[in-house]
Design an enzyme around this catalytic site. Structure first.
Site: not given
Length: 278
Positions: A181, A235
């Site tokens: 990611r 995050c």
């Protein structure tokens, strides 16, 4: 400094302590009802349940500013805690179901610290460690008398997108998501793939052993070796990054949280996006 972690035995030995409040934080991004269903099926005796999206986040804004799990106001969160029977006099132990679901208890740990409440810890290894120790679970409903929680916020623990965009030279920005990611190869949740330019990658899952327990302090120090100066972590939505904040504390380092994280960053299409390795 008290450790941010407690063991299953430590918790079991104190189940009858009136000052104790146990909070089941289990949740699933894929199935938001799964955490509550797991709680109903069996929880640590005396534990109450707080839901990530219903109790521990503010509503998502139409323009997506603030991210997928916006920080609640200190006053709103304090009201939620008081309504659940958690006051300033209580020692809170949060647990979830690591390793994959091991981000939610650290999130509550961080939220309480942000409110100025240091009497909080995470059950190391979560409910799995509890059951592996041979302790029973309960299906009994848990209710505490409402009380008052008075917040004493620590605004220095959190930063916003503007601060991240204009952070001082030498600031370490840590992306806590999975490496693929971070590199922008996949993005299963947010509308844009990639990472904030200048960020390095330290996946929060690497803070845990296969058992779901946090790695010891020496291993955490190795994970963050060479990182000096101010540290900011983010995050996807400000939840899993708190596991890295806890791991950094085990390593003897302090970090600030970009609470809105990637989902807030990409809510403004004018903000730059980087892809590829560090």
């Amino acid at each position: 400094m008290r450790s941010p972690l407690v063991s299953a035995q430590w918790l079991h030995d104190r189940l009858n302590d009136e000052r104790l409040r146990i909070v089941d934080c289990r949740f699933s991004l894929q199935d938001p009802l799964a955490g509550r269903q797991a709680y109903v099926a069996g929880h640590i005796p005396g534990a109450l349940f707080l839901d990530l999206e219903q109790d521990l986040s503010a509503p998502v804004r139409p323009d997506r500013r603030g991210g997928r799990h916006p920080l609640p106001t200190p006053e709103a969160l304090a009201e939620t805690l008081g309504r659940a029977g958690i006051g300033n006099q209580h020692f809170v132990v949060a647990y979830d179901d690591p390793p994959a679901g091991g981000m939610y208890a650290p999130h509550l740990w961080w939220l309480l610290k942000w409110l100025g409440h240091d009497q909080v810890a995470v059950l190391d290894g979560g409910i799995r460690a509890w059951q592996e120790a041979g302790y029973e679970v309960s299906t009994s409903a848990v209710e505490h008398a409402p009380t008052t929680f008075r917040p004493h916020p620590r605004p220095e623990m959190v930063v916003d997108a503007d601060f991240v965009a204009h952070r001082p030279p030498g600031t370490v920005l840590i992306d806590s998501r999975a490496p693929e990611r971070y590199r922008g190869e996949v993005e299963p949740i947010d509308p844009v793939a990639g990472h904030i330019p200048g960020a390095i990658n330290r996946s929060w899952l690497d803070s845990l052993e296969a058992s779901g327990r946090f790695k010891p302090a020496e291993e955490q120090r190795k994970r963050f070796e060479g990182l000096e100066g101010e540290i900011i972590v983010y995050c996807g939505s400000g939840v899993s990054a708190t596991a890295n904040v806890l791991a950094l504390e085990l390593a003897g380092k302090q970090a600030r949280l970009y609470a809105g994280s990637w989902s807030d960053w990409v809510s403004d299409p004018s903000r730059p996006v980087a892809r590829g390795p560090e």
